[in-house]
Write an enzyme that holds these catalytic residues in place. Structure first.
Site, short mmCIF file in Angstrom:
data_model
loop_
_atom_site.label_atom_id
_atom_site.label_comp_id
_atom_site.label_asym_id
_atom_site.label_seq_id
_atom_site.Cartn_x
_atom_site.Cartn_y
_atom_site.Cartn_z
N GLY A 21 0.80 -1.21 0.00
CA GLY A 21 0.00 0.00 0.00
C GLY A 21 0.83 1.26 0.00
N LYS A 40 12.82 -1.13 0.03
CA LYS A 40 11.46 -0.62 -0.13
C LYS A 40 11.54 0.78 -0.73
CE LYS A 40 8.68 -3.26 3.04
NZ LYS A 40 7.56 -3.19 3.96
N ASP A 134 -0.11 -1.14 12.23
CA ASP A 134 -0.58 -1.90 11.06
C ASP A 134 -0.17 -3.36 11.18
OD1 ASP A 134 -1.88 -2.21 8.61
OD2 ASP A 134 -0.03 -1.96 7.48
#
Length: 665
Positions: A21, A40, A134
């Protein structure tokens, strides 16, 4: 990002691993440290948002502080050409979502082991005041050795801010969001605990508790619907284990575990037979949220009755119509009825007072034995109820921890008081970690609450990073609060820096070689230095070598003779096979074990030679062998002469030849 692109001049992209996301993930190779890493890259649509970039960088740097075997390490955070990137440890395995899908149903003990590793990692993050926000199976990785690692601490905050505005993105996260996050409230440590409860639910059932077609419909269920029972899905699940799910995923944060450590401690004993009769967890009553309330019908009827009672109606100033005599009669009747009511109430009160059971105060029996506690209860007109056992760090074994009702509380006379007896500190079993990876061994011990200490030691047999020995024996039970387990870890072969051997005598060089466990091979040259004095060495002084390495030292033969009658010196090598001899203890061990030879099962041999440069008075070479070994012995023999050699092990000559010539071998 194309393959072979070098990011930051250091990380060469190998291939794409996935899309998330907030970021895209790539496998890369660190060209400086020669290791694989995960990179990332912040998504293109978020790279122009300065707030998101700032959060990404700040949270990434904060995550570098989290050093724990169950947290994916963050190595670096940087920017290149407007691309924000984060470099992390590469975990070869799968995420927990895929693991559940592949291995479900998962044994209860394995579920607990996985959760204990996750809880241990989250506890460390909370100690650093970092909230993940999360937590979900997609952010939990399991490597090939079964070690669980949490990732995405670095982008959790930024993700939470974009969650409910990105439907396609949040659909994977909303299944684990706490009610307060769904309502737009601030996430706390209890929010992470809620997510952990949902993850535990999925490990036990293979699915999430709430489903829906949209993220909003799922979110609404988090604060309106009760968590489904895991025992309805699988009746074999102990009630104590379901209680961990129910308490962690309570709607109100105040009803959840206060800390992650509390959840871990409760989870650890959830399969214990002592908790088999535990009742189902029920959270405290919900507080008044301002919802519409319905009036109590009884109260309404009472008010109507009061309105109709002439005694409660306001007196009218209008003169009474009835005669005074009738009014006096009615007043007298009212007084009589009132008196009878008072007498009746007094009688009922007296009967209640006389008939009520007498109360006593529960005495404090903590620290007493069971017999002493029973006697003290009896002296206070109380009976002994059930006797329950539980671990305690503060109370010694077989002594009373507490009572139910608690000490100093009031109880009815002859009531039963339950006793809680200490079983001593909670003990954990130490496994066999010798030969295993230190990282995995440390993670397994820390998941049990054990403090681990590492010390390194050189080893020629055990690979670097594996455990050589452990301070606590396999199978022993220890108190994790008061016991530290020391793991001795292989640092590989010992390395040393070579001394400068030039100018040293042969005897000095041999003593140095014995002390440092290296082998010396000698060569000779005519030189103006004294005979048997070192004039050169390979590798040179200051070079780093491992134990057992061979260093070639060139010794002086002395000045070259000028006489023409000097005999011609012939140089040649003789190959000799030295047999290895296993010790008797090693032989017996090998018959019952397939393990390799221990570090003590070696032979130390000395080689003596006789030629133009040597005699049998000094050792030519000493070496250590663990198997049959061939050596090449150099000879310098004058024409018409012969040489010789002797090989000695444990003071005994095992090989010899006193007639060595160039043509004899």
């Amino acid at each position: 990002m194309r393959p072979n692109y070098v990011l930051g001049g250091r990380y060469r992209i190998v291939k794409a691993l996935g899309e998330g996301g907030m970021a895209n993930v790539y496998l890369a190779h660190d060209l400086i440290l020669d290791r694989d890493v995960s990179v990332k890259l912040l998504r293109l649509d978020l790279r122009d948002d300065p707030h998101t970039i700032k959060r990404f960088q700040r949270e990434g740097l904060a995550a570098t502080e989290l050093v724990h075997p169950n947290i994916v390490s963050v190595y670096d955070v940087g920017e290149e050409n407007g691309m924000q990137y984060m470099v992390m440890e590469y975990v070869k395995g799968m995420d927990l979502k895929a693991y559940i899908k592949k291995h479900f149903p998962i044994p209860y003990q394995e579920v607990i082991n996985i959760m204990e590793q996750v809880l241990s990692a989250v506890a460390v993050a909370h100690e650093h005041n970092i909230i993940h926000r999360d937590l979900k199976p997609q952010n939990i990785l399991i490597d090939e050795n079964g070690v669980t690692k949490i990732t995405d601490f670095g982008i959790a905050v930024a993700l939470s801010e974009n969650a409910l505005t990105q439907t396609n993105t949040v659909l994977g996260s909303v299944h684990y969001l706490s009610p307060e996050q769904v309502r737009g409230g601030m996430a706390t440590k209890q929010s992470d605990i809620y997510s952990l409860g949902i993850i535990l639910y999925e490990l036990l059932t293979g699915t999430v508790p709430f489903k829906g077609e949209t993220a909003i419909s799922i979110a609404i269920k988090h604060f309106q619907s009760d968590i489904p029972s895991v025992r309805e899905f699988d009746p074999r699940i102990p009630q104590a284990l379901e209680n961990v799910v129910l308490k962690a995923s309570s709607k109100r944060p105040a009803d959840r575990y206060e800390t992650v450590t509390d959840m871990a401690n409760d989870l650890e004993t959830s399969l214990s037979p002592r908790r088999a009769s535990e009742p189902k967890f029920v959270p405290n009553s919900e507080i008044d949220d301002g919802e519409t309330k319905v009036l109590d019908p009884a109260a309404l009827h009472s008010q109507v009755a009061q309105d109709e009672d002439p005694l409660t109606q306001k007196k009218d100033d209008t003169p009474p119509v009835k005669p005074k005599k009738k009014r006096r009669h009615r007043r007298r009747l009212r007084y009589i009825l009132l008196g009878l009511a008072v007498i009746l109430l007094a009688a009922v009160g007296l009967a209640f007072w006389l008939g009520r059971p007498q109360s006593v105060t529960v005495p404090d029996v903590s620290g007493l034995t069971v017999n002493e506690a029973q006697q003290k209860l009896s002296d206070n007109n109380l009976n002994t109820g059930s006797i329950k056992r539980q671990s305690s760090v503060d109370i010694k074994k077989n002594l009373i921890i507490k009572t139910s009702p608690a000490a100093e509380q009031t109880a009815k006379k002859n009531a039963k008081v339950s006793l809680y007896v200490s079983t001593g500190p909670r003990l954990v079993k130490v496994g066999n970690y010798v030969g295993q990876s230190y990282t995995r061994s440390e993670a397994l011990l820390k998941a049990k609450g054990v403090t681990v200490r590492r010390q390194n030691e050189s080893s020629n047999e055990v690979p670097i990073g594996n455990v050589l020995q452990q301070s606590i024996e396999n199978g022993q039970r220890i108190d994790p609060k008061n016991t530290t387990v020391t793991l001795t870890v292989s640092a590989g072969q010992r390395q040393l820096q070579l001394a400068d051997l030039t100018g040293k005598s042969k005897a000095q060089i041999q003593r140095y070689a014995t002390r440092e466990s290296i082998n010396i091979s000698y060569r000779y040259k005519y030189n103006n230095r004294a005979k048997d004095t070192a004039i050169d060495q390979t590798p040179g002084a200051g070079s780093t070598v491992r134990e057992g390495s061979t260093v070639v030292v060139t010794l002086s033969r002395g000045k070259k003779p000028v006489s023409k009658s000097e005999p011609k010196i012939e140089d040649f090598n003789v190959d000799v096979d030295i047999p290895f001899e296993a010790s008797s203890s090693s032989s017996s061990d090998s018959s019952t074990s397939n393990s390799s030879s221990s570090s003590d099962d070696v032979n130390t041999v000395q080689i003596y030679i006789r030629d133009h440069d040597h005699d049998y008075k000094t050792v030519y070479k000493q070496l250590t062998i663990a198997q049959d070994t061939q050596v090449s012995i150099p000879f310098a023999v004058a024409s018409g002469k012969n040489g010789g050699y002797k090989i000695i092990r444990d003071g005994k000559v095992i090989l010899s030849d006193n007639n060595v010539t160039k043509n004899s071998h």
